[in-house]
Design an enzyme around this catalytic site. Structure first.
Site, short mmCIF file in Angstrom:
data_model
loop_
_atom_site.label_atom_id
_atom_site.label_comp_id
_atom_site.label_asym_id
_atom_site.label_seq_id
_atom_site.Cartn_x
_atom_site.Cartn_y
_atom_site.Cartn_z
N HIS A 157 -9.25 -3.35 -2.33
CA HIS A 157 -8.28 -2.62 -1.51
C HIS A 157 -8.58 -1.12 -1.56
O HIS A 157 -8.61 -0.45 -0.52
CB HIS A 157 -6.87 -2.92 -2.03
N GLU A 158 -8.77 -0.57 -2.76
CA GLU A 158 -8.99 0.87 -2.88
C GLU A 158 -10.34 1.30 -2.31
O GLU A 158 -10.45 2.36 -1.69
CB GLU A 158 -8.83 1.32 -4.34
N CYS A 189 0.85 -1.18 0.00
CA CYS A 189 0.00 0.00 0.00
C CYS A 189 0.89 1.23 0.00
O CYS A 189 1.85 1.31 0.78
CB CYS A 189 -0.91 0.00 1.23
N HIS A 247 -10.13 1.79 1.32
CA HIS A 247 -9.63 3.12 1.68
C HIS A 247 -10.76 4.14 1.79
O HIS A 247 -10.76 4.99 2.68
CB HIS A 247 -8.60 3.63 0.66
#
Length: 180
Positions: free
Chosen positions: A136-137, A94, A140
């Site tokens: 994953h994004e 990351c 965020h």
């Protein structure tokens, strides 16, 4: 020339905030998306979310194309519609947690609905790196970092490795310490 934006580094509390929706078709998002893409490419990333450059908006840029061409996909207000498959554990890095690669368990296939920069709605689906990167994004955007995405024991080891990496001066894009 667009100004260079900095990558927000954990444990910055900004990374733990749930992001606000964008207005589809908002022309100011084009400039932000270009800045995000530039930061992603400059740091050898394959995905970046707006909070990683200090903006709490639901905007993601992804490019998992392994050719030498830059083909970013910009996702405005992305939303996971479906995940499929048995969870697979793989190492993830990351940009906001430089220096480490952490094993994270995710379903291998994802379908995501989003708007493009012109305000048109689309869906994207993928497995492998694309499926993982989408998840994953979007994490965020929901205030989840790499540390919240792994199991509790791995999190302890990841935080220790991250402290070590930071002491050694790790920069975004560095994933040299593998947490097991």
């Amino acid at each position: 020339m667009l100004p260079v934006v900095s990558i927000v580094i954990a444990p910055d509390p900004l990374l733990r905030q749930v992001c606000e929706p964008c207005t589809p078709g908002d022309h100011s998002l084009k400039k932000l998306a270009k800045q995000m893409a530039r930061a992603m490419y400059n740091n050898n990333g394959c995905g970046i979310a707006a909070p990683q450059v200090g903006v709490t908006k639901r905007l993601v840029v992804i490019d998992v194309d392994d050719s030498n061409e830059q083909n970013p996909i910009v996702l405005v207000n992305p939303e996971i519609m479906e995940l499929k498959g048995e969870p697979e554990t793989q190492g993830e890095g990351c940009l906001s947690c430089p220096g480490i690669t952490v094993p994270v368990s995710r379903k291998p296939w994802a379908r995501v609905r989003y708007y493009d920069l012109n305000g048109e709605m689309w869906e994207i689906e993928g497995d492998g790196l694309l499926g993982r990167c989408l998840q994953h994004e979007i994490d965020h955007l929901n205030g989840r970092t790499l540390f919240e995405s792994c199991d509790p024991l791995t999190r302890i080891r990841a935080l220790e490795a991250y402290d070590e990496a930071r002491k050694k001066g790790a920069k975004p894009g560095d994933t040299s310490i593998e947490v097991d």
